[in-house]
Design an enzyme around this catalytic site. Sequence first.
Site, PDB file in Angstrom:
ATOM      1  N   GLU A  89       0.818  -1.205   0.000  1.00 38.23           N
ATOM      2  CA  GLU A  89       0.000   0.000   0.000  1.00 38.23           C
ATOM      3  C   GLU A  89       0.851   1.253   0.000  1.00 38.23           C
ATOM      4  OE1 GLU A  89      -1.806   0.228   4.293  1.00 38.23           O
ATOM      5  OE2 GLU A  89      -1.431  -1.862   3.744  1.00 38.23           O
ATOM      6  N   CYS A 340       0.470   2.582   7.907  1.00 43.36           N
ATOM      7  CA  CYS A 340       0.991   1.582   6.979  1.00 43.36           C
ATOM      8  C   CYS A 340       0.629   0.177   7.433  1.00 43.36           C
ATOM      9  CB  CYS A 340       2.500   1.732   6.805  1.00 43.36           C
ATOM     10  SG  CYS A 340       3.475   1.376   8.262  1.00 43.36           S
TER      11      CYS A 340
END
Length: 353
Positions: A89, A340
């Site tokens: 991501e 994250c």
Amino acid sequence: MKKILQDLSYAELEEKVLSLGEKKFRAKQLYEGLMQGKAITAITSLSKAFKERLCEEYEDAPIRIKEKYVSLDGTEKYLFEYADGNLVEGVLMKYKYGYTQCVSTQIGCRMGCKFCASTLGGLVRNLTSGEILSQILLVNALHKEDVPKQGAQTRAVTNVVLMGSGEPLDNYDEVLKFLKNVTADGGVCISARNISLSTCGIVPKMYRLADEGIPLNLTVSLHATDDESRARTMPIAKAYKISEILKACEYYFKKTGRRYYFEYTLIEGENCDEEHARALIDLLKGKPCHVNLIRLNEVKERTLKSTDDKAAYRFLGMLEKGGLSATLRRQIGVDIGGACGQLRASYIEKNGV
């Protein structure tokens, strides 16, 4: 899984083009297309036959956006999928001075920090330099209408932070090649001074990075003021002491002339009382550094809890009063799982992959 052209520098790309019997100028056309985030087959200046030959050996497109979320504050979060099906991501943060993209350097992470979702499934594999770069190329292409065209390359992303999934210095060689390619003239051409690299504190690699002479912003995840406390949330603390990290930071400053940064995540009952503030001041006062305080993004698989805003600002005030350069990072993308690892972990859980 095929190789990807984004792994190659311009000089390497030129060699490849010549080896295929093409004219040298084709390398420039190919490079410009790749730097615009285009798939090989979408570069219209190249012949169909040449593109077919390239696609026999290289992936047409190394990365795609599988999911995208937009926060109420404008922050964008992406779930990227690579050609082998693996997911990472990234986050795009929009500021007045430009766009900052947070990129991942590994699929998963083996560092085991207890406040981070990236490490929940361990390390799957390292990303190549081109796979890291492709995250930026794709987001640049997505936002090409946001900024005036700059020659052949439209650069919406002006700042890069290597703070996504993975430990950058645990993937040292590929990250170094990425840094050289992303700062190269004629490509994305982002200044090294606009790049920040965050490490949990792999001391030998910090010295190596200092010797490379790349004037980026070195950021160390500290999160505690003594080794015993740090080891409770960061297993790396068992390998490298805080005193060793500080010596490496001093060496980095000596070699690059760049001040260094410490990330300090505020964890309730763990590291944000008055005694911790005093200890942090004693540890860092007088050093050419800056402290970024971070409110913990809580992860459901973890028991750690974030402190409230009042306590966070009180801690910041104590540091500033004690003479430290410090800021409290503003929270962005909270409504889309901005930390994250959160998006990848939730997607894997939901889809059973």
